[in-house]
Design an enzyme around this catalytic site. Structure first.
Site, PDB file in Angstrom:
ATOM      1  CD  GLU A  89      -3.715  13.749  -9.479  1.00 15.54           C
ATOM      2  OE1 GLU A  89      -3.648  14.238 -10.683  1.00 15.54           O
ATOM      3  OE2 GLU A  89      -3.558  12.510  -9.434  1.00 15.54           O
ATOM      4  CB  CYS A 102     -11.866   8.909  -4.255  1.00 17.96           C
ATOM      5  SG  CYS A 102      -9.993   8.225  -3.629  1.00 17.96           S
ATOM      6  CB  CYS A 109       1.800   9.444   0.642  1.00 16.85           C
ATOM      7  SG  CYS A 109       1.405   8.310   2.110  1.00 16.85           S
ATOM      8  CB  CYS A 113       2.974   1.767  -0.192  1.00 21.12           C
ATOM      9  SG  CYS A 113       2.447   1.630   1.560  1.00 21.12           S
ATOM     10  CB  CYS A 116       1.717   3.528  -3.656  1.00 21.76           C
ATOM     11  SG  CYS A 116       0.441   5.085  -3.635  1.00 21.76           S
ATOM     12  N   GLY A 158      -2.207  10.513   0.152  1.00 20.74           N
ATOM     13  CA  GLY A 158      -1.651  10.405   1.596  1.00 20.74           C
ATOM     14  C   GLY A 158      -2.475   9.506   2.373  1.00 20.74           C
ATOM     15  CD  GLU A 159      -2.554   6.387   6.584  1.00 17.42           C
ATOM     16  OE1 GLU A 159      -2.377   5.424   5.696  1.00 17.42           O
ATOM     17  OE2 GLU A 159      -3.118   6.310   7.690  1.00 17.42           O
ATOM     18  CB  SER A 190      -8.619   3.845   3.149  1.00 22.63           C
ATOM     19  OG  SER A 190      -7.495   2.824   2.692  1.00 22.63           O
ATOM     20  CB  SER A 212      -3.876  -0.402   2.668  1.00 25.14           C
ATOM     21  OG  SER A 212      -4.599   0.567   1.981  1.00 25.14           O
ATOM     22  CG  LEU A 213      -4.220  -7.190   5.305  1.00 30.42           C
ATOM     23  CD1 LEU A 213      -3.906  -6.575   6.975  1.00 30.42           C
ATOM     24  CD2 LEU A 213      -5.241  -8.370   5.404  1.00 30.42           C
ATOM     25  CG  HIS A 214      -2.158  -3.771   0.303  1.00 31.29           C
ATOM     26  ND1 HIS A 214      -3.406  -4.018  -0.235  1.00 31.29           N
ATOM     27  CD2 HIS A 214      -1.894  -2.621  -0.096  1.00 31.29           C
ATOM     28  CE1 HIS A 214      -3.779  -2.681  -0.451  1.00 31.29           C
ATOM     29  NE2 HIS A 214      -3.017  -1.842  -0.299  1.00 31.29           N
ATOM     30  CG  ASN A 288      -4.941  -0.084 -10.783  1.00 30.42           C
ATOM     31  OD1 ASN A 288      -5.505  -0.898 -11.634  1.00 30.42           O
ATOM     32  ND2 ASN A 288      -5.532   0.382  -9.764  1.00 30.42           N
ATOM     33  CB  CYS A 331      -6.390   1.803  -6.288  1.00 34.01           C
ATOM     34  SG  CYS A 331      -8.064   1.504  -6.014  1.00 34.01           S
TER      35      CYS A 331
HETATM   36  N1  SAH Z   1      -2.967   5.674   2.583  1.00 32.18           N
HETATM   37  C1  SAH Z   1      -4.403   5.108   2.739  1.00 32.18           C
HETATM   38  C2  SAH Z   1      -5.135   5.847   1.821  1.00 32.18           C
HETATM   39  C3  SAH Z   1      -4.648   5.561   0.220  1.00 32.18           C
HETATM   40  S1  SAH Z   1      -5.996   4.484  -0.332  1.00 32.18           S
HETATM   41  C4  SAH Z   1      -3.969   3.754   2.580  1.00 32.18           C
HETATM   42  O1  SAH Z   1      -3.100   3.333   2.565  1.00 32.18           O
HETATM   43  O2  SAH Z   1      -5.046   3.045   2.651  1.00 32.18           O
HETATM   44  C5  SAH Z   1      -5.285   3.832  -1.892  1.00 32.18           C
HETATM   45  C6  SAH Z   1      -5.337   2.535  -2.127  1.00 32.18           C
HETATM   46  O3  SAH Z   1      -4.692   2.010  -3.363  1.00 32.18           O
HETATM   47  C7  SAH Z   1      -4.481   1.596  -0.890  1.00 32.18           C
HETATM   48  O4  SAH Z   1      -5.106   0.684  -0.766  1.00 32.18           O
HETATM   49  C8  SAH Z   1      -3.386   1.359  -1.734  1.00 32.18           C
HETATM   50  O5  SAH Z   1      -2.530   0.631  -1.132  1.00 32.18           O
HETATM   51  C9  SAH Z   1      -3.842   1.281  -3.270  1.00 32.18           C
HETATM   52  N2  SAH Z   1      -2.693   1.113  -4.160  1.00 32.18           N
HETATM   53  C10 SAH Z   1      -1.658   1.786  -4.097  1.00 32.18           C
HETATM   54  N3  SAH Z   1      -1.006   1.677  -5.293  1.00 32.18           N
HETATM   55  C11 SAH Z   1      -1.620   0.818  -6.144  1.00 32.18           C
HETATM   56  C12 SAH Z   1      -1.636   0.127  -7.175  1.00 32.18           C
HETATM   57  N4  SAH Z   1      -0.494   0.508  -8.222  1.00 32.18           N
HETATM   58  N5  SAH Z   1      -2.446  -0.550  -7.830  1.00 32.18           N
HETATM   59  C13 SAH Z   1      -3.588  -0.608  -7.005  1.00 32.18           C
HETATM   60  N6  SAH Z   1      -3.792  -0.518  -5.706  1.00 32.18           N
HETATM   61  C14 SAH Z   1      -2.793   0.331  -5.299  1.00 32.18           C
END
Ligand code: SAH
Length: 342
Positions: A89, A102, A109, A113, A116, A158-159, A190, A212-214, A288, A331
């Site tokens: 996608e 994007c 992947c 996480c 995701c 994907g990563e 990212s 993607s720190l989170h 999301n 995302c």
């Molecule tokens: N693998 C890479 C590229 C993916 S970017 C990375 O991790 O950065 C997609 C972004 O959406 C990442 O920051 C991911 O952590 C975030 N993401 C994943 N699931 C999500 C969700 N349910 N709600 C909001 N953001 C989410």
């Protein structure tokens, strides 16, 4: 052989190898990345005999559009079919005066996480350079020159850094002025935090970096992002501090707000401390919702309070508006499966 997997330099070497002058490779490269290139017979700067010989020497793959969906906010999402029947996608996000594409880097992947949707697919395979740059080419063809994206974010499925060599090759094609001619200032990769590859990316390219720190501490981060057990925060932050940045460039930190888990004021204060000394901008992403996952989005007031704490600590902090939620293009919501498409 897929000619679209080759950079301009690779094609020049290929031409020499075939006993032709290097410029033939350059000519072919130009054609391959021109919108709507379909057939070697279009390569009018090749002598006729060579044009006829080309199909025997190699081929080039294009992505097939399987579905297109348009969100009420204008975000568009495509499912593209690859040569072997897999599906990825790609999303186009409209901005004030320019669009952002994007791009996906893998089918599925392997990072796992917990929040995701792509992670739920598991890892299927890496995308080839032609399939990454090919998403951009296909979208340019589909939307036309007026809406050609100006920014590219590698934030799809994907990563990217787990598919490093192919990522670099696709960047070469995207950045080449005879290829898709993007500016490195307009490209952001990212990552969930593959530390050794972050170090390499900074040496190998000038593209922007998003992390993607989170979560601001190892305990929470390891729970929601398994990669943190391999590369804990101290190492990740060190790699960010060492990442090569041009004078006005900053690292984007994406921070996922999970209700009750990462969205408390204490997390905001820890985050402010963690990023001290790094030229940073912070994107807050309210969770999301995705199927079969128990996390909750944060409350709207908690989001604003979180932002306030970071702003008080002098960080540029924006709340990322959820785009394309109604078509699962936001995302973490990308999740192609062939069954879903048919
Ligand atoms: N693998 C890479 C590229 C993916 S970017 C990375 O991790 O950065 C997609 C972004 O959406 C990442 O920051 C991911 O952590 C975030 N993401 C994943 N699931 C999500 C969700 N349910 N709600 C909001 N953001 C989410």
């Amino acid at each position: 052989m897929d000619f679209r997997n080759l950079s301009r330099k690779d094609l020049e070497l290929w031409a020499l190898d075939q006993g032709m002058p290097a410029f033939r490779g350059r000519q072919l490269f130009r054609w391959l990345w021109r919108p709507f290139f379909q057939d070697f017979s279009q390569v009018t700067d090749f002598p006729k005999a060579l044009r006829l010989k080309m199909p025997g020497l190699g081929t080039f793959y294009s992505l097939r559009t399987i579905t297109q969906e348009i969100s009420i906010d204008g975000t568009r999402k495509w499912a593209f079919g690859l040569n072997d029947g897999q599906v990825v996608e790609t999303v186009l996000i409209p901005g004030q005066d320019h669009n952002t594409i994007c791009v996906s880097t893998q089918v599925g992947c392997a990072m796992g996480c917990k929040f995701c949707y792509t992670a739920q697919m598991g890892y299927v395979r890496d995308l080839a350079p032609s399939e990454m740059a090919g998403q951009v080419l296909r979208v340019i063809e589909l939307v036309g020159p007026e809406e050609r994206p100006r920014n590219i974010v590698f934030m799809g499925m994907g990563e990217p850094l787990a598919n490093y060599d192919n990522l670099l090759k696709s960047l070469e094609i995207l950045l080449d002025d005879m290829g898709l001619n993007f500016s490195s200032r307009r490209i952001t990769v990212s990552t969930c935090g593959l530390v050794p590859k972050i170090e390499r990316l900074g040496k190998d390219t000038n593209v922007g970096l998003a992390i993607s720190l989170h979560a601001p501490d190892d305990q929470v981060r390891s729970k929601i992002m398994p990669i943190n057990r391999r590369y804990p925060l101290a190492e990740l932050i060190k790699a960010c501090k060492q990442y090569h940045l041009s004078p006005r460039q900053r690292i984007t930190f994406e921070y996922l707000l999970l209700g009750g888990i990462t969205d408390r004021p204490v997390h905001a204060r820890l985050l402010a401390k963690l990023l001290q000394g790094i030229p940073a901008k912070i994107n807050l992403i309210p969770f999301n919702e995705i199927p079969k996952i128990g996390f909750k989005p944060p409350g709207p007031r908690d989001v604003l309070a979180f932002q306030e704490i970071l702003r008080d600590a002098n960080y540029t902090t924006i709340i990322r508006k959820s785009r394309g939620n109604d078509i699962s293009a936001a995302c973490g919501q990308l999740h192609a499966s062939v069954e879903e498409m048919v």
